[in-house]
Design a protein around this motif. Structure first.
Motif, short mmCIF file in Angstrom:
data_model
loop_
_atom_site.label_atom_id
_atom_site.label_comp_id
_atom_site.label_asym_id
_atom_site.label_seq_id
_atom_site.Cartn_x
_atom_site.Cartn_y
_atom_site.Cartn_z
N THR A 148 0.52 -1.29 0.00
CA THR A 148 0.17 -0.03 0.22
C THR A 148 1.51 1.87 -0.18
O THR A 148 0.58 1.71 -1.49
N ALA A 149 1.96 1.44 1.01
CA ALA A 149 2.44 2.30 1.43
C ALA A 149 3.24 2.50 -0.12
O ALA A 149 3.03 3.97 -0.99
N CYS A 150 3.63 1.84 -1.17
CA CYS A 150 4.61 2.25 -2.39
C CYS A 150 3.69 2.58 -2.97
O CYS A 150 4.04 3.15 -4.64
N ALA A 157 3.76 2.87 -11.40
CA ALA A 157 4.54 3.44 -12.25
C ALA A 157 5.80 2.72 -13.14
O ALA A 157 6.16 2.66 -13.99
N VAL A 158 6.58 2.61 -12.04
CA VAL A 158 8.01 2.15 -11.82
C VAL A 158 7.98 1.44 -11.71
O VAL A 158 8.31 0.38 -12.92
N GLY A 191 8.94 3.38 4.85
CA GLY A 191 9.66 4.97 5.21
C GLY A 191 10.16 5.86 3.67
O GLY A 191 10.65 6.58 3.69
N MET A 192 10.77 4.31 3.17
CA MET A 192 11.53 5.21 1.90
C MET A 192 10.58 4.43 0.05
O MET A 192 11.52 4.04 -0.74
N ALA A 193 9.44 4.65 0.66
CA ALA A 193 8.48 4.22 -0.39
C ALA A 193 8.69 5.41 -1.78
O ALA A 193 8.17 6.45 -1.49
N LYS A 205 12.92 5.55 -2.38
CA LYS A 205 11.89 7.11 -3.64
C LYS A 205 12.29 6.57 -4.77
O LYS A 205 12.84 7.63 -5.76
N VAL A 206 12.73 5.74 -5.13
CA VAL A 206 12.52 5.04 -6.71
C VAL A 206 11.61 6.30 -7.96
O VAL A 206 10.30 5.65 -7.70
N THR A 207 11.80 6.32 -9.19
CA THR A 207 10.91 6.96 -10.69
C THR A 207 11.46 6.01 -11.25
O THR A 207 12.09 5.60 -11.13
#
Ligand code: FES
Length: 224
Positions: A148-150, A157-158, A191-193, A205-207
């Protein structure tokens, strides 16, 4: 009069408390359903590699089977040891998965022949239990979290970008076996989603743009 007011206030408080609890429970339930539905969609997407094998329409890898004669000898020896035992199918498939890293059609057929069961029986077990994989793993196994958080932070999209760059869906690996892709549930780094992992290394925090660079770094490591 005073006790009546007190009673009404008390009832009002508990009524509101009950309503809030029900709303929170429904919210949690809906989130769970949404996450599961998301996952089921991902699993269905990977069904595009269907092959007719042994008269069965089977989902599986189209990457050519590269098992060695030694592996086949080991498998057949293990199967002849197991075939007299009750409930031999699961341990036989676990052994085969350990030996090959996945369960290609050819291996499923050997198991069916040796244990005197149908190919459909073997395929049914292989597709029912998540411990079995019909696809080989990549040298670099990528996990993209759709928890969910991600998900709310853009992991879909990633994931789409990864599918487009690699030309594969979740559970599959590239023809050169360099990259494998798995859509996963929460990996515990919310926390890093949105989060992506490569062989256990975590990228936060990937895009869609950053994953292109991450993949390029792994590809260039191979080219050296
Ligand atoms: S939801 Fe992705 S790490 Fe928790």
């Amino acid at each position: 009069m005073y006790p009546a007011v007190k009673l009404t206030g008390f009832a009002f408080f508990w009524y509101n408390y009950f309503v809030v609890c029900v709303v929170l429970a429904i919210d949690e339930f809906v989130r769970d359903i949404a996450e599961t539905a998301q996952f089921v969609c991902v699993c269905f997407q990977s069904a595009h590699t269907q092959t007719i094998f042994g008269g069965l329409v089977m989902k599986g890898s189209t990457i050519p089977f590269d098992g060695t004669p030694e592996q086949e000898k080991q498998l057949r020896e293990k199967l002849s040891e197991l075939k007299t035992k009750e409930g031999a199918l699961m341990p036989a498939m676990q052994f085969a998965q350990e030996l090959y890293g996945y369960l290609p059609f050819e291996v499923q057929q050997i198991i069916a022949e040796e244990l005197n069961v149908t190919l459909a029986d073997v395929y049914g077990v292989a597709t029912f239990y998540s411990q079995f994989s019909l696809y080989p793993k990549g040298k670099y196994q990528i996990g993209i979290c759709l928890g969910t958080a991600c998900y709310v932070n853009g992991s879909q999209a990633v994931y789409e970008k990864l599918q487009q760059l690699l030309g594969i869906h979740s559970g599959e690996c590239t023809e050169d076996r360099l990259f494998g892709l798995d859509a996963t549930r929460c990996v515990g780094c919310c926390g890093m989603a949105p989060v992506m992992t490569v062989n256990g290394d975590v990228y936060g925090k990937v895009t869609p743009d950053s994953v292109e660079k991450i993949l390029a770094a792994y590809s260039s490591k191979e080219a050296r």
